[in-house]
Design a protein around this motif. Structure first.
Motif, PDB file in Angstrom:
ATOM      1  N   PHE A  87      49.856  47.107  65.124  1.00  0.00           N
ATOM      2  CA  PHE A  87      50.448  48.172  66.099  1.00  0.00           C
ATOM      3  C   PHE A  87      50.979  49.677  65.475  1.00  0.00           C
ATOM      4  N   ALA A  88      51.644  49.173  64.565  1.00  0.00           N
ATOM      5  CA  ALA A  88      52.400  50.432  63.984  1.00  0.00           C
ATOM      6  C   ALA A  88      51.270  51.459  63.484  1.00  0.00           C
ATOM      7  N   ASN A  89      50.209  50.942  62.660  1.00  0.00           N
ATOM      8  CA  ASN A  89      49.112  51.793  62.193  1.00  0.00           C
ATOM      9  C   ASN A  89      48.435  52.397  63.229  1.00  0.00           C
ATOM     10  N   GLU A  90      48.074  51.563  64.262  1.00  0.00           N
ATOM     11  CA  GLU A  90      47.314  52.229  65.246  1.00  0.00           C
ATOM     12  C   GLU A  90      48.091  53.292  66.027  1.00  0.00           C
ATOM     13  N   ALA A  91      49.515  52.983  65.994  1.00  0.00           N
ATOM     14  CA  ALA A  91      50.227  54.214  66.774  1.00  0.00           C
ATOM     15  C   ALA A  91      50.444  55.557  65.896  1.00  0.00           C
ATOM     16  N   VAL A  92      50.322  55.174  64.524  1.00  0.00           N
ATOM     17  CA  VAL A  92      50.214  56.406  63.530  1.00  0.00           C
ATOM     18  C   VAL A  92      48.838  57.070  63.887  1.00  0.00           C
ATOM     19  N   ALA A  93      47.700  56.311  63.924  1.00  0.00           N
ATOM     20  CA  ALA A  93      46.390  56.857  64.048  1.00  0.00           C
ATOM     21  C   ALA A  93      46.390  57.646  65.474  1.00  0.00           C
ATOM     22  N   LYS A  94      46.731  57.017  66.579  1.00  0.00           N
ATOM     23  CA  LYS A  94      46.786  57.774  67.677  1.00  0.00           C
ATOM     24  C   LYS A  94      47.508  59.045  67.698  1.00  0.00           C
ATOM     25  N   ASP A  95      48.690  58.990  66.878  1.00  0.00           N
ATOM     26  CA  ASP A  95      49.505  60.409  66.914  1.00  0.00           C
ATOM     27  C   ASP A  95      48.733  61.409  65.908  1.00  0.00           C
ATOM     28  N   GLU A  96      48.280  61.004  65.007  1.00  0.00           N
ATOM     29  CA  GLU A  96      47.374  61.830  64.246  1.00  0.00           C
ATOM     30  C   GLU A  96      46.293  62.414  64.954  1.00  0.00           C
TER      31      GLU A  96
END
Length: 341
Positions: free
Chosen positions: A279-288
């Motif tokens: 979930f955290a990695n997906e959040a970073v990917a979306k933010d980027e």
């Protein structure tokens, strides 16, 4: 008549038929005495008491001989009964059960009615039993012992042949219920064999469940905590069922099965933490991805909301699912969430 009184009480070889003949003879002799008013004479009193003792013992022997015949007839159908127990189509016949309880009701308490207190003759004659050394007691005990051995050995053979453990257990219950001899050597051996079979089955089931979980993990790209949870619960149920059916709680196979369940319980926690990391990695990917589309400096709000969401996911698995706060993967996920602020 007095010697006959004591002879009847102590005789260990008489039969119902013999006593019925004696009863008839005494009754015929006693009737004229009663008719002519001599029933209170000492000799008449002894005669009446002898007749009462003969009748009581005849009734006891009648019950014992009838029970012997019924038991013998039922045991003669043992192959048919065995098949019924295997297929669970009929219960064990009552004629074979609780022979020890029946005998306790027929044999004199204390063993020998000759030695009983007879001062209250009415109470005595309505309660005395046959001598414990009577031949019918021996016959019933012997036939019960032989049947116990037969059913114990039959259960042992069926267990060795791989018959369903529940069916074997029904045979063992019958063997133990004949004379209340649950500690019979063959019964103990068979219970031990059943315990080994049940524990072995539980371990094999645990291994199959573990393999199924591994397959679920392999074919999915995301962590599978629910698969691990359900697998652990299924294995614990297998262990509980095996123990309920007689498997020793400390059996090595059950210990191994429990170790697999414990491993899966730990895997559930690991996978829950991995879910937060994903979930955290997906959040970073979306933010980027959003930042890449922005002209100039991207807004801070969405990234901060994403960080909050990561923390919420972490709190949920800690409070609701028991994941340790210091779990390495969870700490990694939270660190990634903080990087979004």
């Amino acid at each position: 008549d007095e010697p006959l009184f004591y002879q009847t009480l102590g005789d260990v070889a008489d039969t119902e038929a013999e006593l019925r003949r004696t009863e008839k003879m005494l009754a015929q002799a006693h009737q004229p005495v009663h008719e002519y008013g001599g029933s209170r004479h000492a000799t008449a009193v002894v005669s009446a008491r002898t007749l009462a003792v003969v009748r009581r013992k005849a009734e006891l022997l009648q019950a014992c001989e009838a029970r012997f015949a019924a038991f013998e007839d039922a045991q003669a159908r043992r192959d048919e009964i065995l098949l019924q127990l295997k297929n669970d189509t009929a219960p064990a016949p009552e004629e074979l059960l609780r022979l020890n309880v029946f005998l306790r009701g027929q044999v004199h308490k204390g063993g020998n009615p000759l030695e009983a207190n007879k001062s209250d003759f009415g109470a005595f004659v309505s309660s005395f039993g046959i001598p414990e050394g009577h031949k019918i007691v021996k016959k019933l005990t012997d036939i019960g012992s032989q049947a116990t051995d037969w059913w114990s050995q039959a259960a042992l053979r069926e267990a060795a042949a791989g018959t369903d453990t529940a069916a074997v257990s029904r045979m063992l219950d019958l063997a133990a219920d004949i004379l209340g001899s649950k500690d019979h050597v063959a019964i103990v051996q068979c219970r031990e064999m059943l315990g080994n079979i049940l524990a072995g089955n539980a371990l094999r089931s645990a291994q199959n469940i573990q393999a199924k979980d591994a397959f679920n993990v392999e074919r999915n790209t995301k962590p599978q905590p629910e698969s691990a949870r359900k697998a652990a619960e299924a294995i614990n149920l297998e262990i509980k069922t095996a123990v309920a059916m007689g498997a020793p709680t400390k059996h090595e196979s059950l210990q191994q099965a429990k170790a697999i369940a414990t491993k899966l319980e730990a895997a559930e926690k690991d996978r829950l933490a991995e879910c937060v990391l994903v979930f955290a990695n997906e959040a970073v990917a979306k933010d980027e991805a959003k930042a890449a589309k922005c002209d100039g400096v991207p807004p801070v709000g969405p990234a901060s909301e994403a960080a909050d969401a990561v923390e919420r996911e972490a709190n949920i698995v800690v409070k609701d699912r028991g994941v340790p706060e210091n779990h390495p993967t969870l700490k990694e996920a939270l660190a990634i969430g903080k990087s979004l602020r």
